[in-house]
Write an enzyme that holds these catalytic residues in place. Structure first.
Site, PDB file in Angstrom:
ATOM      1  N   GLU A 145    -104.470 -23.529   0.488  1.00 32.13           N
ATOM      2  CA  GLU A 145    -104.790 -25.065   0.026  1.00 32.13           C
ATOM      3  C   GLU A 145    -106.504 -24.684  -0.453  1.00 32.13           C
ATOM      4  O   GLU A 145    -107.432 -25.635   0.065  1.00 32.13           O
ATOM      5  CB  GLU A 145    -104.181 -25.991   0.950  1.00 32.13           C
ATOM      6  CG  GLU A 145    -103.243 -26.122   1.423  1.00 32.13           C
ATOM      7  CD  GLU A 145    -102.274 -27.755   1.751  1.00 32.13           C
ATOM      8  OE1 GLU A 145    -103.334 -27.843   2.103  1.00 32.13           O
ATOM      9  OE2 GLU A 145    -101.186 -27.087   2.181  1.00 32.13           O
ATOM     10  N   ASP A 152    -110.638 -25.012  -0.805  1.00 32.77           N
ATOM     11  CA  ASP A 152    -111.159 -25.753  -1.344  1.00 32.77           C
ATOM     12  C   ASP A 152    -112.706 -25.887   0.065  1.00 32.77           C
ATOM     13  O   ASP A 152    -112.356 -25.940   0.792  1.00 32.77           O
ATOM     14  CB  ASP A 152    -111.065 -27.524  -1.290  1.00 32.77           C
ATOM     15  CG  ASP A 152    -110.498 -28.074  -1.203  1.00 32.77           C
ATOM     16  OD1 ASP A 152    -110.508 -28.197   0.290  1.00 32.77           O
ATOM     17  OD2 ASP A 152    -109.351 -29.277  -1.494  1.00 32.77           O
ATOM     18  N   GLU A 205     -98.739 -28.577   9.566  1.00 34.53           N
ATOM     19  CA  GLU A 205     -99.318 -29.648  10.564  1.00 34.53           C
ATOM     20  C   GLU A 205     -98.974 -29.389  11.548  1.00 34.53           C
ATOM     21  O   GLU A 205     -99.580 -30.789  11.742  1.00 34.53           O
ATOM     22  CB  GLU A 205    -100.006 -30.134   9.802  1.00 34.53           C
ATOM     23  CG  GLU A 205    -100.650 -29.595   8.670  1.00 34.53           C
ATOM     24  CD  GLU A 205    -101.660 -31.117   7.191  1.00 34.53           C
ATOM     25  OE1 GLU A 205    -101.304 -32.204   7.353  1.00 34.53           O
ATOM     26  OE2 GLU A 205    -101.441 -30.741   6.474  1.00 34.53           O
ATOM     27  N   ASN A 226     -97.882 -23.416   8.528  1.00 34.31           N
ATOM     28  CA  ASN A 226     -99.157 -23.384   7.622  1.00 34.31           C
ATOM     29  C   ASN A 226     -99.822 -24.840   8.274  1.00 34.31           C
ATOM     30  O   ASN A 226     -99.000 -25.556   9.400  1.00 34.31           O
ATOM     31  CB  ASN A 226     -98.681 -24.026   6.245  1.00 34.31           C
ATOM     32  CG  ASN A 226    -100.240 -24.162   4.847  1.00 34.31           C
ATOM     33  OD1 ASN A 226    -100.191 -23.170   5.218  1.00 34.31           O
ATOM     34  ND2 ASN A 226    -100.080 -25.236   5.114  1.00 34.31           N
TER      35      ASN A 226
END
Ligand code: 9MR
Length: 345
Positions: free
Chosen positions: A264, A266, A158, A199
């Site tokens: 990640e 979801d 990030e 990432n």
């Protein structure tokens, strides 16, 4: 004649062994194997230790794991120089015993830093030169500890803002933009075989973030910095459109020679849960896997927790939840069935 027909009928009625149905996988491990990738999950260490049913589903379904929190800096070095490896070690050992590969998460981030570090930088007792040495030691120590046991590391996490500018973390502010190249070089030195990733979230669709991240990668490559992968976190919500261009974005990074992973995933929703919302969620999961599979170098498809019993979502987005593949009781949701139905393109 008759007995023959009866025998034939019995044979046809008998359930075929799983391997006779290569198109219908028995679980996610099987699905992943058929597609030549690994399907992973973030792991909550307390649940791993304390809940046998959680462990059972994790090991049955997943061939890749990421520590949800246990490898973050505040977890492994809460007091300066005093390392607490027990949780991270436990996960790595569990993975070894269960034929699961491991994603290391994460070496350089602006969150979940130990208080001694942030307060030291703030009050000036840690100056820039010392901070650089602290970061180098952190990366070297952690990567070296798990050398050969971590398939891929999220080296920087990030680092770009949603508007495409660089995040003003303590790293950028005090060390300058060169900290990213340094981090990759230090990690590579500590474990030359680990795949090293950049990432981020919203990288699935946010044009400004995509362009900046691509240029960071090109810049690193031009300097000969070892960077091997781009990780798309994939924190989606059904109240937003599915990021329909995602496969193309993955391809742009793949074209730079990088490996791709969904790191990640979801898919959250506004509560309460309804059958319609679960169907939409299933479609998002299905599309995400299909997008990954459409890119040859997409090797890992990891969800950020597999059960609604343990998910970061309700705590961060009040009124939202139910983002995972299994419900609180570990019953598979429509999204799980949708993944099993994804066939080769
Ligand atoms: O799921 C993690 C949650 O338990 C922590 O409280 C949180 C702290 O920032 O971090 C969550 O995981 C994040 C991950 O490390 C990086 N990408 C975003 C994830 C969700 O916030």
């Amino acid at each position: 004649m008759k007995p023959l027909i009866i025998a034939l009928a019995l044979v046809l009625a008998a359930p075929l062994p799983a391997h006779a149905h290569p198109w219908k996988p028995s679980d996610l491990r099987d699905l992943a194997r058929q597609h030549g990738i690994r399907i992973g999950s973030a792991v909550d260490i307390a649940a791993l230790r304390g809940e046998a049913d959680y462990r059972k589903v994790l090991d049955r379904e997943f061939s890749h794991v990421t520590a949800e929190n246990a490898m973050k800096w505040e977890s492994i070095e809460p007091d300066r120089g005093a390392y607490t490896w027990a949780d991270a070690d436990a996960l790595v050992e569990h993975a070894r015993r269960n034929d699961q590969r491991v994603r290391g998460h994460t070496l350089v981030w602006h969150n979940q830093l130990p208080a001694w570090l942030t307060s030291g930088v703030e009050d000036g007792t840690i100056d820039a030169a010392e901070l650089r040495k602290i970061l180098r030691d952190h990366i070297t120590t952690e990567v070296r500890r798990y050398k050969g046991k971590i398939r891929a590391w999220d080296v920087v996490n990030e680092v770009v803002n949603d508007d495409g500018t660089m995040r003003q973390s303590i790293w950028l502010t005090h060390l300058g933009p060169g900290y990213i190249a340094d981090a990759f070089r230090w990690a590579h030195r500590a474990d030359p075989h680990a795949k090293l990733y950049i990432n981020d979230y919203n990288l699935e669709w946010n044009a400004a973030k995509i362009e900046t991240t691509l240029s960071i990668v090109k810049d690193l490559q031009a300097q000969g910095v070892p960077i091997h992968g781009a990780g798309f976190q994939g924190h989606l919500g059904i109240q937003y459109d599915y990021p329909g261009d995602w496969a193309n974005v993955m391809r742009r990074f793949a074209d730079l020679g990088l490996e791709i992973a969904v790191t990640e995933l979801d898919v959250r929703m506004e509560l309460p849960v309804t059958p319609e919302k679960l169907a939409t969620q299933a479609d998002y999961y299905r599309r995400a896997l299909t997008d990954c599979l459409s890119v040859k170098v997409c090797r890992e498809f990891t969800v950020w927790g597999f059960t609604d019993r343990h998910s970061w979502v309700p705590g961060w987005f009040p009124g939202q939840g139910a983002a995972c593949l299994f419900d609180e009781n570990l019953a598979p949701k429509p999204a799980y069935q949708a993944l099993l139905g994804v066939t080769k393109a």
